[in-house]
Write a protein that holds these residues in place. Sequence first.
Motif, PDB file in Angstrom:
ATOM      1  N   ASP A  67      -5.788  -2.169   3.078  1.00 50.92           N
ATOM      2  CA  ASP A  67      -5.456  -0.761   2.901  1.00 50.92           C
ATOM      3  C   ASP A  67      -5.946   0.112   4.057  1.00 50.92           C
ATOM      4  O   ASP A  67      -5.335   1.136   4.369  1.00 50.92           O
ATOM      5  CB  ASP A  67      -6.060  -0.245   1.589  1.00 50.92           C
ATOM      6  CG  ASP A  67      -5.389  -0.851   0.362  1.00 50.92           C
ATOM      7  OD1 ASP A  67      -4.409  -1.595   0.534  1.00 50.92           O
ATOM      8  OD2 ASP A  67      -5.863  -0.575  -0.760  1.00 50.92           O
ATOM      9  N   ARG A  72      -4.187   1.237   9.661  1.00 47.56           N
ATOM     10  CA  ARG A  72      -3.276   2.368   9.806  1.00 47.56           C
ATOM     11  C   ARG A  72      -2.192   2.043  10.832  1.00 47.56           C
ATOM     12  O   ARG A  72      -2.354   2.250  12.030  1.00 47.56           O
ATOM     13  CB  ARG A  72      -4.041   3.629  10.228  1.00 47.56           C
ATOM     14  CG  ARG A  72      -5.022   4.126   9.162  1.00 47.56           C
ATOM     15  CD  ARG A  72      -4.277   4.618   7.931  1.00 47.56           C
ATOM     16  NE  ARG A  72      -5.192   5.059   6.882  1.00 47.56           N
ATOM     17  CZ  ARG A  72      -5.461   4.348   5.791  1.00 47.56           C
ATOM     18  NH1 ARG A  72      -4.888   3.178   5.605  1.00 47.56           N
ATOM     19  NH2 ARG A  72      -6.291   4.829   4.883  1.00 47.56           N
ATOM     20  N   THR A  73      -1.081   1.504  10.354  1.00 45.90           N
ATOM     21  CA  THR A  73       0.078   1.266  11.201  1.00 45.90           C
ATOM     22  C   THR A  73       0.775   2.607  11.454  1.00 45.90           C
ATOM     23  O   THR A  73       0.504   3.601  10.771  1.00 45.90           O
ATOM     24  CB  THR A  73       1.058   0.316  10.515  1.00 45.90           C
ATOM     25  OG1 THR A  73       1.562   0.961   9.327  1.00 45.90           O
ATOM     26  CG2 THR A  73       0.382  -0.993  10.129  1.00 45.90           C
ATOM     27  N   GLY A 123       3.075  -5.696   7.284  1.00 49.41           N
ATOM     28  CA  GLY A 123       2.335  -4.614   6.644  1.00 49.41           C
ATOM     29  C   GLY A 123       2.126  -4.837   5.159  1.00 49.41           C
ATOM     30  O   GLY A 123       1.194  -4.287   4.559  1.00 49.41           O
ATOM     31  N   GLN A 127       1.019   4.780  -2.622  1.00 51.12           N
ATOM     32  CA  GLN A 127       0.710   6.143  -2.218  1.00 51.12           C
ATOM     33  C   GLN A 127       1.726   7.141  -2.741  1.00 51.12           C
ATOM     34  O   GLN A 127       1.377   8.266  -3.103  1.00 51.12           O
ATOM     35  CB  GLN A 127       0.629   6.250  -0.682  1.00 51.12           C
ATOM     36  CG  GLN A 127      -0.333   5.280  -0.033  1.00 51.12           C
ATOM     37  CD  GLN A 127      -1.677   5.241  -0.724  1.00 51.12           C
ATOM     38  OE1 GLN A 127      -2.359   6.254  -0.828  1.00 51.12           O
ATOM     39  NE2 GLN A 127      -2.060   4.067  -1.214  1.00 51.12           N
ATOM     40  N   GLU A 182       7.379  -1.329   5.187  1.00 50.97           N
ATOM     41  CA  GLU A 182       6.279  -2.221   4.821  1.00 50.97           C
ATOM     42  C   GLU A 182       6.756  -3.400   3.991  1.00 50.97           C
ATOM     43  O   GLU A 182       6.212  -4.510   4.081  1.00 50.97           O
ATOM     44  CB  GLU A 182       5.224  -1.426   4.052  1.00 50.97           C
ATOM     45  CG  GLU A 182       3.938  -2.196   3.808  1.00 50.97           C
ATOM     46  CD  GLU A 182       2.776  -1.290   3.468  1.00 50.97           C
ATOM     47  OE1 GLU A 182       2.184  -0.722   4.415  1.00 50.97           O
ATOM     48  OE2 GLU A 182       2.457  -1.166   2.276  1.00 50.97           O
ATOM     49  N   TYR A 199       3.731   3.531  10.630  1.00 47.54           N
ATOM     50  CA  TYR A 199       4.414   3.967   9.421  1.00 47.54           C
ATOM     51  C   TYR A 199       3.423   4.495   8.387  1.00 47.54           C
ATOM     52  O   TYR A 199       3.696   5.476   7.687  1.00 47.54           O
ATOM     53  CB  TYR A 199       5.240   2.816   8.825  1.00 47.54           C
ATOM     54  CG  TYR A 199       6.646   2.759   9.355  1.00 47.54           C
ATOM     55  CD1 TYR A 199       7.673   3.415   8.698  1.00 47.54           C
ATOM     56  CD2 TYR A 199       6.952   2.069  10.520  1.00 47.54           C
ATOM     57  CE1 TYR A 199       8.974   3.380   9.175  1.00 47.54           C
ATOM     58  CE2 TYR A 199       8.248   2.022  11.013  1.00 47.54           C
ATOM     59  CZ  TYR A 199       9.251   2.676  10.337  1.00 47.54           C
ATOM     60  OH  TYR A 199      10.525   2.640  10.815  1.00 47.54           O
ATOM     61  N   ARG A 200       2.281   3.857   8.285  1.00 46.27           N
ATOM     62  CA  ARG A 200       1.275   4.340   7.335  1.00 46.27           C
ATOM     63  C   ARG A 200       0.742   5.707   7.740  1.00 46.27           C
ATOM     64  O   ARG A 200       0.483   6.560   6.873  1.00 46.27           O
ATOM     65  CB  ARG A 200       0.134   3.325   7.216  1.00 46.27           C
ATOM     66  CG  ARG A 200       0.526   2.063   6.453  1.00 46.27           C
ATOM     67  CD  ARG A 200      -0.669   1.135   6.260  1.00 46.27           C
ATOM     68  NE  ARG A 200      -0.328   0.011   5.410  1.00 46.27           N
ATOM     69  CZ  ARG A 200      -1.206  -0.919   5.004  1.00 46.27           C
ATOM     70  NH1 ARG A 200      -2.481  -0.821   5.397  1.00 46.27           N
ATOM     71  NH2 ARG A 200      -0.833  -1.900   4.221  1.00 46.27           N
ATOM     72  N   ARG A 201       0.589   5.930   9.030  1.00 48.88           N
ATOM     73  CA  ARG A 201       0.113   7.239   9.475  1.00 48.88           C
ATOM     74  C   ARG A 201       1.138   8.326   9.153  1.00 48.88           C
ATOM     75  O   ARG A 201       0.772   9.437   8.751  1.00 48.88           O
ATOM     76  CB  ARG A 201      -0.208   7.205  10.972  1.00 48.88           C
ATOM     77  CG  ARG A 201      -1.474   6.422  11.313  1.00 48.88           C
ATOM     78  CD  ARG A 201      -1.949   6.724  12.727  1.00 48.88           C
ATOM     79  NE  ARG A 201      -1.014   6.233  13.732  1.00 48.88           N
ATOM     80  CZ  ARG A 201      -1.064   5.012  14.273  1.00 48.88           C
ATOM     81  NH1 ARG A 201      -2.003   4.149  13.890  1.00 48.88           N
ATOM     82  NH2 ARG A 201      -0.181   4.644  15.188  1.00 48.88           N
ATOM     83  N   TRP A 240       0.823  -1.210   0.000  1.00 47.19           N
ATOM     84  CA  TRP A 240       0.000   0.000   0.000  1.00 47.19           C
ATOM     85  C   TRP A 240       0.856   1.258   0.000  1.00 47.19           C
ATOM     86  O   TRP A 240       0.579   2.215  -0.724  1.00 47.19           O
ATOM     87  CB  TRP A 240      -0.910  -0.045   1.224  1.00 47.19           C
ATOM     88  CG  TRP A 240      -1.739   1.170   1.448  1.00 47.19           C
ATOM     89  CD1 TRP A 240      -2.983   1.429   0.940  1.00 47.19           C
ATOM     90  CD2 TRP A 240      -1.389   2.310   2.231  1.00 47.19           C
ATOM     91  NE1 TRP A 240      -3.427   2.661   1.361  1.00 47.19           N
ATOM     92  CE2 TRP A 240      -2.465   3.224   2.167  1.00 47.19           C
ATOM     93  CE3 TRP A 240      -0.280   2.648   2.995  1.00 47.19           C
ATOM     94  CZ2 TRP A 240      -2.456   4.445   2.832  1.00 47.19           C
ATOM     95  CZ3 TRP A 240      -0.264   3.874   3.658  1.00 47.19           C
ATOM     96  CH2 TRP A 240      -1.342   4.749   3.569  1.00 47.19           C
ATOM     97  N   ALA A 241       1.898   1.279   0.824  1.00 47.34           N
ATOM     98  CA  ALA A 241       2.726   2.478   0.948  1.00 47.34           C
ATOM     99  C   ALA A 241       3.374   2.846  -0.379  1.00 47.34           C
ATOM    100  O   ALA A 241       3.453   4.026  -0.747  1.00 47.34           O
ATOM    101  CB  ALA A 241       3.797   2.265   2.023  1.00 47.34           C
ATOM    102  N   ALA A 250       8.790   4.619   4.860  1.00 53.87           N
ATOM    103  CA  ALA A 250       7.553   3.874   5.088  1.00 53.87           C
ATOM    104  C   ALA A 250       7.424   2.710   4.109  1.00 53.87           C
ATOM    105  O   ALA A 250       7.022   1.599   4.479  1.00 53.87           O
ATOM    106  CB  ALA A 250       6.351   4.806   4.967  1.00 53.87           C
TER     107      ALA A 250
END
Length: 457
Positions: free
Chosen positions: A196, A199-200, A191, A88, A186, A202-204, A84-85, A182
């Motif tokens: 998706d 919200r870990t 992760g 983004q 992941e 790192y994702r935040r 996911w990261a 991030a």
Amino acid sequence: MLSALAPQPPLDPVRGPRGLPGAGNLVAFGKDPLAFLTRLRDDFGDAVTWSLGPLRNVLLSHPQHIAELFAARESTFDIAEVGWAFRQITGQSLIRSRGAEWQRKRALLQPAVRPRQVRAHAVTMADCAGSAADRWHDGQQIDVSDEMSGITQRIVVRTLFGNDLGEQTGPLCAAVDTAVRAVGHELRSIGLFLPDWVRTPYRRRLLAAVPTVDAEVHRLIRARLETSDAEERDDLLSRLLVAKDEQGRALSPQEVRDEAVGLWAAGHETTSTALTWTLYLLSQAPAVRARLEAELAAVLNGRPPAVEDYERLAWTRQIVKEALRCYPPVWAVPATARKGAVLGGTPIRAGTLVWCSQWVTHHDPRWFPDPEVFRPERWDPDAPDPVPDHAWFPFGGGPRGCIGSRFAQVEVALVLATLAQRFRFEVPAMDVRPHAALFLRPSQPILATVRKRTSAG
């Protein structure tokens, strides 16, 4: 020097370690990916199956199988999604595009990194390195990673956007670094498989950083579109904005954003990492450094390096090439098999992640005797142990090889030449281990004492 191999060996993947129920080999891979992948090659051979959670994986270690994988990456293999990261920060950029859309975007981006464009930016590369060196004094201790990151960040800002960004530079650089970290976190953790919406931490952090990146890059795009001189500018952002495909279509502002951020993240991180490792290796190899200084004195005679010097700086280029072998910034390349994929005459199940690892193959004693030794003379034209094709691939290969590989190699060589003309970097004897995240960074700070060189060396 590269040479061809004997006829291609058959590909018959053997089953690797079973791992844990549900997680497979994720724990071992996440703990130390480099050691894990190396053990796969050493304990099982050149083609090994293993698992990341529910995903079936195959590691290829033989150069001929790697060459076949690279050649097939647009026909029967797709670029692998790495979480996911990653999506983004890269959006729908070239690295994630497929098929006709990939061909269109590559054709639009290619002119921006052609030799003429590299030539146009060579002065910037040497100038940014020289500006950093102007701030150092004899006997000063520096953090090599931080200093190289500062140099390459300034280079990417000036080549990508055409000028420094003033007070926006710091927040934008910090946001891009947060995003890259991030993605790396992941890549080697659970992760990678989380939905998706989870919200870990790192994702935040990533979600907080991306708006900063988007706001500044879109502001620059709008400003450039409002001017009438984009056709006359040589910065990469302008090149992206004026590029047209065969149907006369330009990239949309969002597509330009995705490509600009992708070029920033990849170009800055890979070159700063390569420079950090190169200076560390030179600090531990006095004879190699002495030969470098002699070449710089003979070719440059005290003036800043220019792009015309790149081909003349043969030993400098060999140092860079060997540093990229020892510590390749990109340490693995995964690709996802489509239906009908075949390697070495063996069908590969659709959905299988097929990996090749620069780290593993670059440290294989079959292709590189004494692989742990930093030895730039391996790349002498008359070296006694020629390197097989695709045993060295820091920039990948095939149709999806790194579009900026030439730019990166010229940048590392010119920055190295600029700095080594003026300073020696003394690093105490230490065992610096690589940390494999998105890129292969040192696991600890590399602190160097800079010693100003005299004209006598």
